[in-house]
Design a protein around this motif. Structure first.
Motif, PDB file in Angstrom:
ATOM      1  N   ALA A 223      55.872  47.242  39.783  1.00  0.00           N
ATOM      2  CA  ALA A 223      55.906  46.363  40.951  1.00  0.00           C
ATOM      3  C   ALA A 223      54.983  46.912  42.027  1.00  0.00           C
ATOM      4  N   GLY A 224      54.183  46.013  42.608  1.00  0.00           N
ATOM      5  CA  GLY A 224      53.241  46.407  43.645  1.00  0.00           C
ATOM      6  C   GLY A 224      51.831  46.628  43.144  1.00  0.00           C
ATOM      7  N   GLN A 225      51.664  46.836  41.845  1.00  0.00           N
ATOM      8  CA  GLN A 225      50.321  46.960  41.295  1.00  0.00           C
ATOM      9  C   GLN A 225      49.645  45.589  41.240  1.00  0.00           C
ATOM     10  N   TYR A 226      48.306  45.609  41.307  1.00  0.00           N
ATOM     11  CA  TYR A 226      47.520  44.386  41.223  1.00  0.00           C
ATOM     12  C   TYR A 226      46.883  44.264  39.837  1.00  0.00           C
ATOM     13  N   ILE A 227      46.782  43.031  39.373  1.00  0.00           N
ATOM     14  CA  ILE A 227      45.985  42.705  38.190  1.00  0.00           C
ATOM     15  C   ILE A 227      44.874  41.788  38.679  1.00  0.00           C
ATOM     16  N   VAL A 228      43.630  42.196  38.433  1.00  0.00           N
ATOM     17  CA  VAL A 228      42.482  41.515  39.023  1.00  0.00           C
ATOM     18  C   VAL A 228      41.785  40.675  37.962  1.00  0.00           C
ATOM     19  N   SER A 229      41.524  39.427  38.273  1.00  0.00           N
ATOM     20  CA  SER A 229      41.239  38.367  37.301  1.00  0.00           C
ATOM     21  C   SER A 229      39.936  38.484  36.530  1.00  0.00           C
ATOM     22  N   GLY A 230      38.927  39.124  37.082  1.00  0.00           N
ATOM     23  CA  GLY A 230      37.562  38.965  36.588  1.00  0.00           C
ATOM     24  C   GLY A 230      36.791  38.134  37.599  1.00  0.00           C
ATOM     25  N   SER A 231      35.470  38.219  37.545  1.00  0.00           N
ATOM     26  CA  SER A 231      34.646  37.695  38.634  1.00  0.00           C
ATOM     27  C   SER A 231      34.564  36.180  38.684  1.00  0.00           C
ATOM     28  N   CYS A 232      34.698  35.656  39.891  1.00  0.00           N
ATOM     29  CA  CYS A 232      34.516  34.226  40.137  1.00  0.00           C
ATOM     30  C   CYS A 232      33.116  33.902  40.649  1.00  0.00           C
ATOM     31  N   THR A 233      32.370  34.916  41.093  1.00  0.00           N
ATOM     32  CA  THR A 233      31.039  34.665  41.662  1.00  0.00           C
ATOM     33  C   THR A 233      29.947  35.513  41.025  1.00  0.00           C
ATOM     34  N   GLY A 234      30.254  36.263  39.981  1.00  0.00           N
ATOM     35  CA  GLY A 234      29.256  37.133  39.384  1.00  0.00           C
ATOM     36  C   GLY A 234      28.991  38.356  40.228  1.00  0.00           C
ATOM     37  N   TYR A 235      28.125  39.221  39.731  1.00  0.00           N
ATOM     38  CA  TYR A 235      27.811  40.477  40.401  1.00  0.00           C
ATOM     39  C   TYR A 235      26.638  40.279  41.353  1.00  0.00           C
TER      40      TYR A 235
END
Length: 263
Positions: A223-235
């Motif tokens: 609980a409290g950790q983040y899962i980050v989706s992958g890029s929505c705008t590229g690098y």
């Protein structure tokens, strides 16, 4: 996380270089030739990095997987010390390459354990406490991002650098994240448009596979950790000192940061 007994000389050198600006040069034969070998190196590194605050998901877009020659998405553990608040300055030591990606960050509201091995998507959605705008800063211990191919990128913890997280809001209907735009603004430059639809299944699409894989590899998802989706705008590369703003209309929120040369 479980105790990791596997060790590898490349894992030891990457872990030692993590909080420095030292460049790691792999010896011949050290870069794995398959994803499983790269994942074992990641697990060995993660055991040396201290508390994990987030997990970045990578290659969550089919075209990216094809370019990198990877059979599936990967993840990298982000140490708690590499997570910055909205408006934060990201120093050079954790920004070896000054580029950013705009991503949705999902914060867990409860621990996920081995008992959740058969978790379904509604169960995962119920376990998410909030969704946040975030800016990921990829960073490689090698000479550059992708310098040693897809398996090398994964072995280097998936090019974990740092993460800047903005204000949270209830998840609600995940479909709204897929349909909405995401806009990346860099001071003095034209906005970069994007959106969650570029990710396979939308921003929440890759999460369930991540949870099952991470639990199978012995990671504790807390609980409290983040899962980050992958890029929505590229690098996108960012000049030193310029303010970066990622706007997420679906959340009616934004997150900002800048790079600094302070140690």
């Amino acid at each position: 996380m479980r105790t990791v007994t596997y060790d590898h000389p490349l894992a030891a050198r990457i872990a030692a270089a993590f909080d420095t600006v030292d460049v790691v040069s792999p010896e011949p034969g050290e870069i794995p030739t398959d994803l499983a070998g790269s994942e074992r190196i990641v697990d060995a590194i993660a055991a040396k990095l201290g508390p994990i605050g987030a997990f970045k998901l990578g290659a969550t877009i089919a075209q990216v997987r094809a370019t990198l020659g990877l059979p599936k998405q990967f993840f990298g553990p982000i140490p708690q010390s590499r997570i910055f608040p909205d408006g934060g300055d990201v120093p050079a030591v954790v920004a070896r390459q000054r580029g950013v990606e705009s991503e949705y960050a999902f914060r867990l509201g409860r621990d996920l354990t081995a008992a959740d091995a058969d978790l379904d998507l509604p169960g995962l959605i119920a376990a998410i406490a909030s969704v946040h705008p975030s800016i990921e800063v990829p960073g490689s211990r090698f000479s550059g991002l992708g310098a040693h191919g897809g398996f090398g990128l994964v072995a280097d913890t998936g090019a974990v650098g740092s993460l800047v997280v903005g204000p949270g809001s209830p998840l609600g209907d995940p479909a709204r994240l897929t349909d909405a735009p995401v806009i990346l603004e860099i001071e003095g430059q034209d906005p970069v448009p994007g959106g969650g639809a570029v990710i396979d299944g939308g921003p929440i699409g890759p999460l369930l596979a991540f949870v099952k894989t991470a639990l199978a590899r012995g990671y504790a998802l807390k609980a409290g950790q983040y899962i980050v989706s992958g890029s929505c705008t590229g690098y996108v590369d960012v000049p030193l000192g310029k303010r970066v703003t990622a706007r997420f209309p679906a959340l009616d929120a934004a997150v900002t940061m800048r790079f600094t040369d302070a140690a």
